[in-house]
Scaffold this motif. Structure first.
Motif, short mmCIF file in Angstrom:
data_model
loop_
_atom_site.label_atom_id
_atom_site.label_comp_id
_atom_site.label_asym_id
_atom_site.label_seq_id
_atom_site.Cartn_x
_atom_site.Cartn_y
_atom_site.Cartn_z
N ILE A 136 0.85 -1.20 0.00
CA ILE A 136 0.00 0.00 0.00
C ILE A 136 0.88 1.25 0.00
CG2 ILE A 136 -1.69 1.29 1.40
CD1 ILE A 136 -2.81 -1.58 2.17
N LEU A 148 -9.23 1.15 3.32
CA LEU A 148 -9.23 -0.23 2.84
C LEU A 148 -10.54 -0.89 3.27
CD1 LEU A 148 -6.37 -2.83 2.97
CD2 LEU A 148 -8.58 -3.41 3.99
N VAL A 221 -8.71 0.80 -1.52
CA VAL A 221 -8.36 -0.61 -1.72
C VAL A 221 -9.54 -1.48 -1.33
CG1 VAL A 221 -6.87 -2.51 -0.95
CG2 VAL A 221 -5.93 -0.20 -1.11
N TYR A 223 -10.29 -5.47 -0.56
CA TYR A 223 -9.47 -6.64 -0.21
C TYR A 223 -10.39 -7.81 0.07
CZ TYR A 223 -5.24 -8.69 2.11
OH TYR A 223 -4.15 -9.46 2.45
N ARG A 265 -7.97 -0.06 -5.98
CA ARG A 265 -7.06 -1.19 -6.19
C ARG A 265 -7.65 -2.44 -5.51
NH1 ARG A 265 -6.02 1.52 -9.46
NH2 ARG A 265 -4.19 2.79 -9.89
#
Ligand code: CP
Ligand code: NVA
Length: 312
Positions: A136, A148, A221, A223, A265
């Motif tokens: 990151i 995140l 992000v 995840y 991302r």
């Protein structure tokens, strides 16, 4: 000094490790003899690709040696855990242990006279989170304020991301309709939420699509991780629970359709189960940083080994 979970590590410990990971990645030649002659023992009860290779190759690249022990082929499998840890401590300088149960790892670390690194237990995966912070930092140039969102089953990886986020000012949001019983850690969750760095959505109150849409829109992000931990994946006794989870979790899959108008991302610690928690297409999407993340496990593991082997 051990690395069993991230909480006892200070913000400085963590930030220095992230910085060293990046230095090691960029200048590997400078670290070729950094731990000359030191021995690492890997003691594994579970399967592994990344953690094992990062440990074995990492210590070799630092000038040391690795010794892999499959728990089942040693007398750890039948003897007193503390006795065996004392013996192993006399042979090597550091131990990377992948145990099924966190409580057994704590007991093992208490008996060891050398540093013990948690290579993933049922409650935490701290080396994964340190590698993820490195990725990151590398991608965003900062950790503080990065948002995140973890989507999936709240597990060991999720806990370590929360602990890591709490130390470095990264905001972790969790969308998880299921929590692995071994991963319940109210103390960690309360501490992180008091600091405003952890929140979770009540998935029973809002449609999944709305929750996910909101999460990806607000996150840097996104995840995810497996819905079933590795030790249960092919366990016949877990088959019914695995099928129940796969059915329940399908609406939470990360895929290209969900991310169609978002730039965030995508991360996954791997191993991934394509078509379940993430689509194969998204694993290979240009927004995916999954393979940077897996490569960084090596550089980050080297920084962790270096820190623990040189700590006073
Ligand atoms: N992410 C990770 O720890 O992978 P392994 O289980 O292959 O080590
Ligand atoms: N959470 C998963 C993946 C860890 C690499 C597990 O424990 O199997």
């Amino acid at each position: 000094m051990h690395l069993i979970k991230l909480n006892p590590w200070s913000e400085t410990d963590i930030l220095e490790t992230v910085e060293n990971s990046l230095n090691i990645k960029n200048h590997p030649e400078k670290y070729r003899h950094a731990v000359g002659g030191k021995n690492l023992c890997l003691l594994f009860q579970k399967t592994s690709t990344r953690t094992r290779c990062a440990g074995e190759i990492g210590i070799t690249q630092l000038g040391g040696h690795a010794h892999y022990l499959d728990w089942r082929t040693t007398n750890f499998a039948l003897a007193d855990l503390s006795d065996e840890m004392r013996v192993l401590s006399a042979y090597v300088d550091i131990i990377l242990a992948r145990f099924l149960k966190h409580s057994e790892l704590v007991e093992a670390a208490a008996a060891a006279t050398v540093p013990v690194i948690n290579g993933c237990c049922d409650r935490y995966h701290p080396t994964q989170a340190l590698g993820d912070l490195m990725t990151i930092q590398e991608q965003f140039g900062r950790l503080q304020g990065v948002k995140l969102c973890f989507v999936g089953v709240h597990n060991n990886v999720c806990n370590s991301l929360i602990a890591a986020g709490m130390k470095v000012g990264m905001e972790v949001t969790v969308i998880a309709p299921e929590v692995n019983p071994a991963a319940v850690d109210k103390e960690l969750w309360e501490e992180a939420s008091r600091k405003g760095l952890y929140k979770t959505f009540d998935t029973s109150h809002e449609a999944v699509e709305n929750l996910l849409e909101k999460a990806v829109a607000e996150s840097d992000v996104v995840y995810t991780d497996t819905w079933v931990d590795m030790e249960f994946f092919t366990d016949p006794a877990f088959a019914k629970e695995r099928n129940r989870r796969l059915k329940k979790m399908m609406p939470y899959q990360l895929n290209a359709e969900l991310l169609k108008s978002h730039e965030c991302r995508v991360m996954h610690c791997l191993p991934a189960h394509h078509g379940y928690e993430i689509s194969g297409e998204l694993v290979n999407d240009e927004r995916s940083i999954i393979f940077d993340q897996s490569e960084n496990r090596l550089h980050s593991m080297k920084a962790i080994l270096l820190k623990l082997l040189t700590a006073m």
